[in-house]
Design a protein around this motif. Structure first.
Motif, PDB file in Angstrom:
ATOM      1  N   HIS A 115       0.853  -1.187   0.000  1.00 36.06           N
ATOM      2  CA  HIS A 115       0.000   0.000   0.000  1.00 36.06           C
ATOM      3  C   HIS A 115       0.889   1.238   0.000  1.00 36.06           C
ATOM      4  N   TRP A 116       0.265   2.404  -0.012  1.00 31.80           N
ATOM      5  CA  TRP A 116       1.006   3.662  -0.089  1.00 31.80           C
ATOM      6  C   TRP A 116       0.498   4.627   0.972  1.00 31.80           C
ATOM      7  N   ARG A 117       1.346   5.582   1.312  1.00 25.13           N
ATOM      8  CA  ARG A 117       0.993   6.570   2.336  1.00 25.13           C
ATOM      9  C   ARG A 117       1.647   7.902   1.993  1.00 25.13           C
ATOM     10  N   PHE A 118       0.911   8.988   2.197  1.00 28.67           N
ATOM     11  CA  PHE A 118       1.562  10.297   2.151  1.00 28.67           C
ATOM     12  C   PHE A 118       1.184  11.083   3.395  1.00 28.67           C
ATOM     13  N   GLU A 119       2.108  11.955   3.794  1.00 25.69           N
ATOM     14  CA  GLU A 119       1.935  12.753   4.997  1.00 25.69           C
ATOM     15  C   GLU A 119       1.158  14.029   4.674  1.00 25.69           C
ATOM     16  N   ILE A 120       0.417  14.498   5.656  1.00 28.93           N
ATOM     17  CA  ILE A 120      -0.376  15.714   5.510  1.00 28.93           C
ATOM     18  C   ILE A 120       0.277  16.812   6.336  1.00 28.93           C
ATOM     19  N   THR A 121       0.602  17.919   5.696  1.00 26.64           N
ATOM     20  CA  THR A 121       1.220  19.052   6.374  1.00 26.64           C
ATOM     21  C   THR A 121       0.141  19.909   7.027  1.00 26.64           C
ATOM     22  N   ASP A 122       0.281  20.148   8.318  1.00 27.97           N
ATOM     23  CA  ASP A 122      -0.771  20.827   9.082  1.00 27.97           C
ATOM     24  C   ASP A 122      -1.163  22.175   8.488  1.00 27.97           C
ATOM     25  N   HIS A 123      -0.175  23.046   8.263  1.00 29.88           N
ATOM     26  CA  HIS A 123      -0.484  24.396   7.788  1.00 29.88           C
ATOM     27  C   HIS A 123      -1.111  24.362   6.399  1.00 29.88           C
ATOM     28  N   GLN A 124      -0.590  23.488   5.543  1.00 30.88           N
ATOM     29  CA  GLN A 124      -1.143  23.386   4.194  1.00 30.88           C
ATOM     30  C   GLN A 124      -2.558  22.831   4.234  1.00 30.88           C
ATOM     31  N   GLN A 125      -2.777  21.797   5.038  1.00 29.55           N
ATOM     32  CA  GLN A 125      -4.100  21.202   5.151  1.00 29.55           C
ATOM     33  C   GLN A 125      -5.113  22.218   5.654  1.00 29.55           C
ATOM     34  N   GLU A 126      -4.730  22.993   6.650  1.00 31.14           N
ATOM     35  CA  GLU A 126      -5.662  23.955   7.232  1.00 31.14           C
ATOM     36  C   GLU A 126      -6.109  24.995   6.214  1.00 31.14           C
ATOM     37  N   ILE A 127      -5.162  25.536   5.463  1.00 31.23           N
ATOM     38  CA  ILE A 127      -5.526  26.602   4.529  1.00 31.23           C
ATOM     39  C   ILE A 127      -6.308  26.049   3.340  1.00 31.23           C
ATOM     40  N   LEU A 128      -5.950  24.851   2.859  1.00 34.18           N
ATOM     41  CA  LEU A 128      -6.698  24.253   1.755  1.00 34.18           C
ATOM     42  C   LEU A 128      -8.119  23.897   2.190  1.00 34.18           C
ATOM     43  N   GLU A 129      -8.228  23.405   3.402  1.00 33.53           N
ATOM     44  CA  GLU A 129      -9.534  23.044   3.942  1.00 33.53           C
ATOM     45  C   GLU A 129     -10.423  24.276   4.086  1.00 33.53           C
ATOM     46  N   LYS A 130      -9.829  25.360   4.571  1.00 37.84           N
ATOM     47  CA  LYS A 130     -10.595  26.591   4.765  1.00 37.84           C
ATOM     48  C   LYS A 130     -11.045  27.166   3.429  1.00 37.84           C
ATOM     49  N   VAL A 131     -10.146  27.190   2.462  1.00 35.91           N
ATOM     50  CA  VAL A 131     -10.489  27.715   1.139  1.00 35.91           C
ATOM     51  C   VAL A 131     -11.540  26.835   0.470  1.00 35.91           C
ATOM     52  N   SER A 132     -11.390  25.521   0.590  1.00 34.43           N
ATOM     53  CA  SER A 132     -12.365  24.607   0.005  1.00 34.43           C
ATOM     54  C   SER A 132     -13.752  24.849   0.592  1.00 34.43           C
ATOM     55  N   HIS A 133     -13.797  25.067   1.899  1.00 39.81           N
ATOM     56  CA  HIS A 133     -15.083  25.335   2.559  1.00 39.81           C
ATOM     57  C   HIS A 133     -15.685  26.646   2.060  1.00 39.81           C
ATOM     58  N   ASN A 134     -14.861  27.680   1.954  1.00 37.43           N
ATOM     59  CA  ASN A 134     -15.369  28.980   1.527  1.00 37.43           C
ATOM     60  C   ASN A 134     -15.837  28.973   0.075  1.00 37.43           C
ATOM     61  N   LEU A 135     -15.113  28.241  -0.774  1.00 37.29           N
ATOM     62  CA  LEU A 135     -15.476  28.203  -2.192  1.00 37.29           C
ATOM     63  C   LEU A 135     -16.680  27.312  -2.449  1.00 37.29           C
ATOM     64  N   ARG A 136     -16.963  26.429  -1.511  1.00 37.45           N
ATOM     65  CA  ARG A 136     -18.092  25.511  -1.625  1.00 37.45           C
ATOM     66  C   ARG A 136     -18.030  24.779  -2.962  1.00 37.45           C
ATOM     67  N   ARG A 137     -19.055  24.923  -3.790  1.00 37.01           N
ATOM     68  CA  ARG A 137     -19.084  24.168  -5.043  1.00 37.01           C
ATOM     69  C   ARG A 137     -18.482  24.933  -6.221  1.00 37.01           C
ATOM     70  N   LYS A 138     -17.834  26.050  -5.949  1.00 33.33           N
ATOM     71  CA  LYS A 138     -17.198  26.804  -7.029  1.00 33.33           C
ATOM     72  C   LYS A 138     -15.942  26.113  -7.538  1.00 33.33           C
ATOM     73  N   ALA A 139     -15.271  25.386  -6.661  1.00 34.28           N
ATOM     74  CA  ALA A 139     -14.046  24.702  -7.057  1.00 34.28           C
ATOM     75  C   ALA A 139     -13.880  23.440  -6.224  1.00 34.28           C
ATOM     76  N   LEU A 140     -13.342  22.411  -6.840  1.00 35.34           N
ATOM     77  CA  LEU A 140     -13.056  21.152  -6.162  1.00 35.34           C
ATOM     78  C   LEU A 140     -11.575  21.142  -5.803  1.00 35.34           C
ATOM     79  N   VAL A 141     -11.256  20.969  -4.514  1.00 37.23           N
ATOM     80  CA  VAL A 141      -9.872  20.980  -4.041  1.00 37.23           C
ATOM     81  C   VAL A 141      -9.529  19.575  -3.551  1.00 37.23           C
ATOM     82  N   ILE A 142      -8.551  18.944  -4.199  1.00 41.16           N
ATOM     83  CA  ILE A 142      -8.250  17.546  -3.896  1.00 41.16           C
ATOM     84  C   ILE A 142      -6.749  17.298  -3.824  1.00 41.16           C
ATOM     85  N   TYR A 143      -6.386  16.199  -3.147  1.00 42.13           N
ATOM     86  CA  TYR A 143      -5.047  15.641  -3.224  1.00 42.13           C
ATOM     87  C   TYR A 143      -5.065  14.541  -4.283  1.00 42.13           C
ATOM     88  N   ALA A 144      -3.951  14.397  -4.992  1.00 40.32           N
ATOM     89  CA  ALA A 144      -3.803  13.322  -5.973  1.00 40.32           C
ATOM     90  C   ALA A 144      -2.464  12.641  -5.740  1.00 40.32           C
TER      91      ALA A 144
END
Length: 288
Positions: A115-144
């Protein structure tokens, strides 16, 4: 040991496939990139990609060439057109670590060995999560991330145009309060840590189609750009006291706003401000 290839090696064929048969991809080159700060703009039409996230219609996004670009574009002599398609997909590509043994906890979620694993950076996760919430359905924000790790697999999947089918995608908001993302197959399922949580989303294609239904109701390109800019700034303002990425973006944003008299039209400053955020947050702004 991480995957044998770098994130950039994975990103190029991934984005190329996501545009599928539309051939709507802009790779602007150094001169264009120096003025506008973007590497590529895509129209992702790969059916599996959109199906993975449960969308039924392709989102509208922003039609860049419908806007006038003032002094920046005149500096280039407007000898080439801006992309004439919409932008609405933000991707953060990750380079995973391959693992050969699954813990008893992961085995309980169907993991066997590889299997595979990647680490999540706290500061990056927080800001992406906040922006994703604010944009709602205007933009899809994902990890690949790739569900493979050798150069041989990368080359084989690239040649066969099977990178999307062999990649794993997860919405940033799904990883709230988690440190890692574990997965053993392509698609949208996996297990998030610290407190183990099995996550299985609708297909990526379905997610984007759902976002498209909202986009059809908001086809005004100028308003879309204004909204992206406004929601991004508000998200960063809410967390700037403890988030260095948000604080840094707002500092650069303040400098950009002092140049607003130079910009001839409002859309130019909105575009520049949102694209600045994508660069600071290390997001790829794609077209679908």
């Amino acid at each position: 040991m991480k995957a044998e290839f770098e994130e950039k090696d994975f990103e190029a064929p991934l984005y190329n496939e996501l545009r599928f048969g539309s051939h709507r991809i802009a790779t602007p080159g150094q001169v264009f990139e120096g003025k506008f700060g973007i590497d590529a703009a895509l129209e992702a039409e790969h059916p599996l990609f959109w199906d993975l996230f449960g969308y039924y219609d392709i989102p509208k996004g922003v039609v860049l060439d419908h806007l006038r670009w003032g002094f920046m574009w005149r500096k280039l002599g407007r000898k080439r057109r801006l992309p004439t398609f919409n932008t609405n997909l933000l991707i953060q590509a990750k380079r995973p670590t391959p693992l050969s043994r699954a813990s008893s906890l992961l085995k309980g979620y169907g993991f066997s060995s590889k299997h595979w694993r990647f680490e999540i950076t706290d500061h990056q996760q927080e800001i992406l999560e906040k922006v994703s919430h604010n944009l709602r359905r205007k933009a899809l924000v994902i990890y690949a991330a790739p569900a493979f790790h050798t150069l041989d697999d990368l080359y084989n999947h690239t040649e066969a145009q099977m990178v999307v089918e062999n990649s794993n995608f997860v919405k940033v908001e799904r990883l709230h309060n988690h440190k890692q993302w574990n997965y053993y197959q392509a698609g949208t399922s996996g297990v998030a840590h610290s407190e183990p949580e099995f996550i299985e989303d609708v297909s990526l294609n379905s997610m984007i189609e759902q976002m498209g239904e909202f986009g059809q109701e908001n086809e005004n390109a100028s308003e879309n750009l204004r909204y992206l800019h406004k929601m991004t700034v508000e998200a960063c303002q809410e967390i700037q006291d403890h988030n260095p990425i948000a604080k840094y973006y707002l500092r650069l944003h303040g400098r950009l706003m002092r140049l607003d008299e130079v910009y001839e039209i409002e859309e130019t400053i909105h575009y520049s401000a949102f694209n600045l955020f994508c660069n600071v947050a290390k997001l790829k702004w794609l077209v679908v």
